[in-house]
Design an enzyme around this catalytic site. Structure first.
Site, short mmCIF file in Angstrom:
data_model
loop_
_atom_site.label_atom_id
_atom_site.label_comp_id
_atom_site.label_asym_id
_atom_site.label_seq_id
_atom_site.Cartn_x
_atom_site.Cartn_y
_atom_site.Cartn_z
N GLU A 206 12.35 -10.34 0.51
CA GLU A 206 12.12 -9.46 -0.64
C GLU A 206 13.25 -8.43 -0.71
OE1 GLU A 206 8.13 -8.00 -1.20
OE2 GLU A 206 8.86 -6.07 -1.90
N SER B 48 8.33 -3.96 2.74
CA SER B 48 8.13 -5.36 3.12
C SER B 48 9.47 -6.10 3.09
CB SER B 48 7.18 -6.06 2.16
OG SER B 48 5.92 -5.45 2.25
N ARG C 183 7.53 -9.96 -7.86
CA ARG C 183 8.72 -9.27 -7.28
C ARG C 183 10.05 -9.77 -7.86
NH1 ARG C 183 5.08 -6.93 -6.63
NH2 ARG C 183 3.99 -6.37 -4.72
C1 LIG Z 1 8.06 2.72 2.90
C2 LIG Z 1 8.26 1.75 1.77
C3 LIG Z 1 7.17 1.21 1.11
C4 LIG Z 1 7.36 0.31 0.06
N1 LIG Z 1 6.25 -0.19 -0.56
C5 LIG Z 1 6.41 -1.04 -1.59
C6 LIG Z 1 5.27 -1.56 -2.28
O1 LIG Z 1 4.13 -1.22 -1.98
N2 LIG Z 1 5.49 -2.43 -3.29
C7 LIG Z 1 6.76 -2.80 -3.68
O2 LIG Z 1 6.89 -3.59 -4.63
N3 LIG Z 1 7.84 -2.33 -3.04
C8 LIG Z 1 7.71 -1.45 -2.01
N4 LIG Z 1 8.81 -0.97 -1.37
C9 LIG Z 1 10.15 -1.44 -1.75
C10 LIG Z 1 10.89 -0.57 -2.80
O3 LIG Z 1 10.43 0.77 -2.75
C11 LIG Z 1 10.73 -1.14 -4.20
O4 LIG Z 1 11.27 -2.45 -4.29
C12 LIG Z 1 11.41 -0.24 -5.24
O5 LIG Z 1 11.07 -0.68 -6.53
C13 LIG Z 1 12.95 -0.26 -5.13
O6 LIG Z 1 13.47 0.79 -5.94
P1 LIG Z 1 14.85 1.49 -5.59
O7 LIG Z 1 15.20 2.43 -6.67
O8 LIG Z 1 14.81 2.08 -4.22
O9 LIG Z 1 15.79 0.23 -5.59
P2 LIG Z 1 17.13 0.01 -4.75
O10 LIG Z 1 16.79 -0.39 -3.36
O11 LIG Z 1 18.04 1.15 -4.94
O12 LIG Z 1 17.69 -1.27 -5.51
C14 LIG Z 1 17.00 -2.50 -5.42
C15 LIG Z 1 17.66 -3.49 -6.37
O13 LIG Z 1 17.44 -3.04 -7.71
C16 LIG Z 1 18.68 -2.89 -8.40
N5 LIG Z 1 18.52 -1.74 -9.29
C17 LIG Z 1 18.06 -0.51 -8.97
N6 LIG Z 1 18.02 0.27 -10.07
C18 LIG Z 1 18.46 -0.48 -11.10
C19 LIG Z 1 18.65 -0.25 -12.49
N7 LIG Z 1 18.39 0.93 -13.06
N8 LIG Z 1 19.13 -1.27 -13.24
C20 LIG Z 1 19.41 -2.47 -12.70
N9 LIG Z 1 19.26 -2.75 -11.39
C21 LIG Z 1 18.78 -1.76 -10.61
C22 LIG Z 1 19.71 -2.64 -7.31
O14 LIG Z 1 21.01 -3.03 -7.74
C23 LIG Z 1 19.18 -3.54 -6.19
O15 LIG Z 1 19.58 -4.89 -6.36
C24 LIG Z 1 8.66 -0.06 -0.32
C25 LIG Z 1 9.76 0.49 0.35
C26 LIG Z 1 9.57 1.39 1.38
C27 LIG Z 1 10.76 1.99 2.07
#
Ligand SMILES: Cc1cc2nc3c(=O)[nH]c(=O)nc-3n(C[C@H](O)[C@H](O)[C@H](O)COP(=O)(O)OP(=O)(O)OC[C@H]3O[C@@H](n4cnc5c(N)ncnc54)[C@H](O)[C@@H]3O)c2cc1C
Length: 301
Positions: free
Chosen positions: A293, A222, A170
């Site tokens: 996380e 999580s 992660r």
């Molecule tokens: C219902 C649910 C289930 C989930 N299940 C999982 C799972 O099974 N496994 C898991 O690992 N995670 C899970 N997650 C967490 C989440 O979906 C992941 O961490 C996902 O990768 C985050 O992507 P995001 O675009 O929403 O990031 P955001 O929340 O928008 O951003 C997260 C971080 O990444 C940075 N960021 C985003 N895009 C970029 C980019 N292009 N360049 C640089 N920095 C960037 C942001 O600045 C921030 O610090 C879950 C979340 C939910 C709501």
């Protein structure tokens, strides 16, 4: 004030958004924002923000982000247009940083390419997944990375190998160096067996997740990372009797104790206080210090 500065710099580029509309927790106040549709536009906007000393952050789908209820004093940059596209060539898929991960995963399954099915229920972007090294069921995005395109804070574009991305559980080097993930090329494998098998697997994963996770209430997945040694956070929290424990509108999920639900009107302080309370109770009961996380908007660690 930040918004005024941004507006003065380029009135057409910036607008005010409510962060609660851009995070899966549905929490967050107002901020300035800017949607960019191409690498060139992104570079121009970041130059402008740098020149004016305006803080900025990339937001993907906000599915791992806690945004402050009082609003954020900076510019939230959203990757749209070119950044949301993806295409397949042989066993490779190349996706923009703003591409919707479940859509890329679903498309890979439909073209009988295996490897990304684990991500079908991870509701983020490809950029967010690379930044977080998202994963499930023993697989992570880092297992598939052939190349990641990044824009460094200084303005240079670079293409990195998986090794250069500093992936671990992660985490990635991008959590420290502030580079923007422009996109990634992932290496998948051609599925053997029945066509349609992968789509069936994807459906099963989605059904399993619907049973295990509280998907009908706003959450951010999580909250805590798996400890290096010791039971999963959900078990540790449940064993402390904290399922259903509430701070304001934030509640430890009864469905899965490593999820915090916004049961209605939760603020970012409610969530942070609940996280601190849970961390403290688990530490006193077990000696294990849980680490977050989920990320607070704009934090660098
Ligand atoms: C219902 C649910 C289930 C989930 N299940 C999982 C799972 O099974 N496994 C898991 O690992 N995670 C899970 N997650 C967490 C989440 O979906 C992941 O961490 C996902 O990768 C985050 O992507 P995001 O675009 O929403 O990031 P955001 O929340 O928008 O951003 C997260 C971080 O990444 C940075 N960021 C985003 N895009 C970029 C980019 N292009 N360049 C640089 N920095 C960037 C942001 O600045 C921030 O610090 C879950 C979340 C939910 C709501």
């Amino acid at each position: 004030m930040i918004f005024d500065k941004a507006m003065q710099a380029a009135p057409d580029r910036f607008k005010v958004i409510r962060l609660s509309d851009f995070t899966t927790w549905g929490i967050g106040g107002y901020t300035a924002s800017c949607a960019v549709t191409s690498e060139q536009e992104l570079a121009e906007v970041l130059n402008l923000l740098r020149e004016r000393s305006l803080p900025w952050v990339i937001l993907g789908k906000g599915s791992n982000t806690l945004a402050p209820s009082e609003g954020w004093h900076g510019v939230v940059v959203l990757l749209k247009g070119d950044f949301t596209e993806y295409s397949f060539k042989g066993n490779l898929v190349t996706a923009g940083g703003g591409a919707h991960l479940p859509s890329v995963s679903g498309a890979a399954c439909s073209t009988d390419l295996t490897g990304l099915v684990f991500a079908v229920g991870i509701p983020g972007t490809v950029g967010g997944a690379v930044f977080m090294n998202a994963g499930a069921y023993g697989s992570s995005i880092s297992d598939l990375v052939e190349e990641v395109g990044v824009l460094h804070p200084g303005g240079a574009i670079e293409y990195l190998t998986a090794e250069e991305c500093g992936f671990a559980y992660r985490t990635s080097v991008f959590q420290k160096n502030g580079a923007v993930v422009l996109g990634a090329t992932l290496r998948l494998s051609r599925a053997v067996g029945n066509s349609g098998e992968l789509r069936r697997e994807a459906r099963e994963i989605l059904q399993l997740r619907r049973r295990k996770f509280p998907l009908d209430v706003p959450n951010a997945g999580s909250v805590f990372r798996r400890p290096d040694n010791g039971p999963p956070p959900g078990k540790l929290i449940e064993d402390c009797g904290l399922k259903g424990y509430r701070t304001g509108g934030a509640v430890v999920s009864r469905v899965h104790a490593n999820f915090i639900e916004n049961a209605g009107g939760a603020t970012s302080s409610d969530v942070m206080h609940l996280i601190e309370y849970v961390t403290d109770r688990v530490r006193r009961n077990t000696g294990i210090v849980l680490r977050r996380e989920i990320r607070q908007l704009g934090e660098r660690i």
